[in-house]
Write an enzyme that holds these catalytic residues in place. Structure first.
Site, PDB file in Angstrom:
ATOM      1  N   SER A  83       0.834  -1.189   0.000  1.00  0.00           N
ATOM      2  CA  SER A  83       0.000   0.000   0.000  1.00  0.00           C
ATOM      3  C   SER A  83       0.869   1.239   0.000  1.00  0.00           C
ATOM      4  CB  SER A  83      -0.908   0.001   1.221  1.00  0.00           C
ATOM      5  OG  SER A  83      -0.331   0.740   2.276  1.00  0.00           O
ATOM      6  N   LYS A  84       0.370   2.266  -0.661  1.00  0.00           N
ATOM      7  CA  LYS A  84       1.197   3.468  -0.782  1.00  0.00           C
ATOM      8  C   LYS A  84       1.330   4.194   0.547  1.00  0.00           C
ATOM      9  CE  LYS A  84      -2.654   5.832  -3.029  1.00  0.00           C
ATOM     10  NZ  LYS A  84      -3.088   6.362  -4.328  1.00  0.00           N
ATOM     11  N   ARG A  85       0.470   3.871   1.488  1.00  0.00           N
ATOM     12  CA  ARG A  85       0.566   4.518   2.793  1.00  0.00           C
ATOM     13  C   ARG A  85       1.756   4.024   3.599  1.00  0.00           C
ATOM     14  NH1 ARG A  85      -3.479   7.245   6.524  1.00  0.00           N
ATOM     15  NH2 ARG A  85      -1.533   7.095   7.653  1.00  0.00           N
TER      16      ARG A  85
END
Length: 474
Positions: free
Chosen positions: A240-242
């Site tokens: 995930s980009k988070r």
RNA sequence: GCCCCCAUCGUCUAGUGGCCUAGGACGCCGCCCUUUCAAGGCGGUAACGCCGGUUCGAAUCCGGUUGGGGGUACCA
């Protein structure tokens, strides 16, 4: 067999970030498209209304694709298209579905649906199915999932996947304000573009039956599907980009070569089936088959990527390597002053650095001592090399020896000279070179020392040893 | 909860019933080379989740189980 368009889709983000998973998906699609005479690889951008007519958000994606070698000058490449290109068609189709009785209006709020559900395991209960509601404010359009079933998804990677219709709720295809949802827009776009093959991430597998039902309701044969395994982090969760490093641009900035990235990405879920993994795109492309793709999730292993990158860097011609280092040598980003940079010195030292960098950005730490006014000392290196009884003694002796005008200032002679100095202190070269290395480069590890000294010159070398001695006595 | 997917060394994988005392790659460890560090050479460590079947024979087929993951929005 006339045409086999293939397409993949990417969701843009305000930063234009391009996910490595999308990159792999793009590569697979790209290979497939190029294998067919009339194969097309379609880059379609889909996102919320907010993304419409904002091509600048997708610029990053187009650039990232180009970096990977997927260029828009290739006849197999089409796009980018934006969702808005078909916005009118989306609404038109929603209306048609309603008129044909394949969809119905529903005024239930989320709360109402929840309260009504005696079984919380089910989704929407079909409350408005037969209420014959007309379009109106607060009324969303739901697709009427046919009785019976199941819907069978034939997946090129996973085989036959069955979904019982009782597990598919009557899903919303258009909001109360008339705007279409992803599920609808996606299918309409694919129909419009004549898409026959869809290769995408596994996270889309669950909504595939809904899309397939839509294809059929619209009177078309659904495309062939292939759902790629998810790319996961070390905890085996979807990247995930988070929380994970997923932006292709981040790897690019670090100095990963696109060739290495392409090579590595292709191996995530697929194998050319040979006893070698380092293989250029040109050889992989014709070998790729979507049916050979693995179905289990794959960990994105940066260590392996680095290893691949190192191999690709070493395989570069020196001239090419020098060229590729340029972005990190730019005085705008490099730690040294513009006037400190010496092109000739860099060209001379580059071959020695080439086998020592795994990513291009590491070139900076390898050569910075040449261009900096004074070296930046790594404290650990300093402490280790400047031990009492060795550091100061070696430095003074070297300083004196290097002053000898009879000593030719070239690597071989310098090596012999320092070897002798070391011997007179009872030290082998391995130990003897350490204080000098730290004094001159600031670190205990680095490029071969004597070539470095030669390039640095007698004056600057002696000056740095002198400065180190002063620092020692301070 | 419900639906769906997945399961070979730490990791990416090869393997589609006998060629497997399971192969390769990355990592890791050791040795050699060596002015440090790399590179290079050589060697080593390490896996078929578990239980039942089917079969003369199973990593490969079937069932179950366990464990992961994904999806479950008037998000995309």
């Amino acid at each position: 067999m006339t045409e086999h368009p293939i397409r993949t889709r990417f969701a843009p983000s305000p930063t234009g970030m391009f996910h490595v998973g999308s990159a792999r998906s793009a590569l697979f699609n790209w290979a497939l498209a190029r294998q067919q005479d009339e194969g097309r690889f379609v880059l379609r951008i889909e996102d919320t209304d907010a993304a419409r007519n904002k091509p600048e958000w997708t610029e990053g994606i187009v650039q990232a694709l180009a970096w990977l070698g997927i260029g828009d000058s290739d006849p197999h490449f089409e796009g980018p298209y934006f969702q808005s290109s078909y916005a009118g068609k989306h609404r038109e189709t929603a209306e048609r579905l309603y008129k044909e009785g394949r969809a119905y209006y529903c005024d239930c709020t989320r709360e109402q649906v929840q309260e009504r559900r005696d079984n919380p395991n089910l989704g929407y209960d079909g409350f408005c199915r037969d209420r014959g509601l007309e379009p109106g404010p607060g009324r969303a359009l739901r697709f009427r999932v046919p009785e019976g079933g199941p819907t069978v998804v034939e997946d090129a990677i996973r085989g036959r996947v069955e979904f019982d219709h009782t597990s598919i709720e009557d899903f919303v295809i258009a909001r109360a304000d008339g705007s279409p949802l992803f599920a609808l827009a996606n299918v309409v776009d694919d129909v419009e573009m004549g898409i026959t093959q869809v290769v995408r991430g596994e996270e889309h597998l669950s909504n595939t039956p809904k899309q397939q039902l839509l294809w059929q309701a619209l009177g078309h044969t659904p495309p062939g599907w292939a759902h790629l395994p998810v790319i996961v982090n070390e905890k085996r969760q979807k990247l995930s980009k988070r929380r994970d490093k997923v932006a292709l641009e981040a790897y690019q900035q670090e100095g990963f070569l696109p060739e290495a990235m392409v090579n590595y990405l292709m191996l995530l879920g697929w194998s050319p089936g040979e006893d070698r993994e380092i293989m250029p795109w040109s050889q992989m492309e014709p070998l790729f088959a979507v049916s050979d793709v693995n179905s289990s999730s794959a960990f994105f292993d940066e260590k392996k990527l680095r290893a691949f990158n190192g191999e690709y860097i070493r395989a570069l011609a020196t001239e090419e390597f020098i060229d590729r280092c340029r972005p990190w040598l730019d005085p705008e980003v490099a730690p040294w002053p513009e006037e400190g940079y010496d092109e000739d010195a860099f060209r001379a030292i580059a071959p020695l650095a080439q086998s020592r960098v795994a990513v291009l950005s590491e070139i900076v730490a390898n050569v910075d001592f040449l261009f900096l006014d004074e070296p930046v000392f790594d404290e650990q290196s300093w402490t280790k090399a400047m031990k009492p009884g060795v550091g100061a003694e070696m430095l003074s002796a070297a300083l004196e020896r290097f002053a000898d005008p009879g000593l030719a200032w070239e690597a071989e002679a310098l090596k012999t000279a320092l070897e002798e100095v070391g011997q007179s202190h009872g030290l082998k070269l391995g130990k003897a070179q350490a204080p000098v290395r730290v004094a001159v480069t600031g670190r205990s590890v680095g490029l071969p020392l004597f070539e470095s000294l030669e390039l640095l010159g007698r004056g600057r070398t002696r000056q740095r040893i002198d400065a180190a001695l002063a620092r020692l006595n301070a």
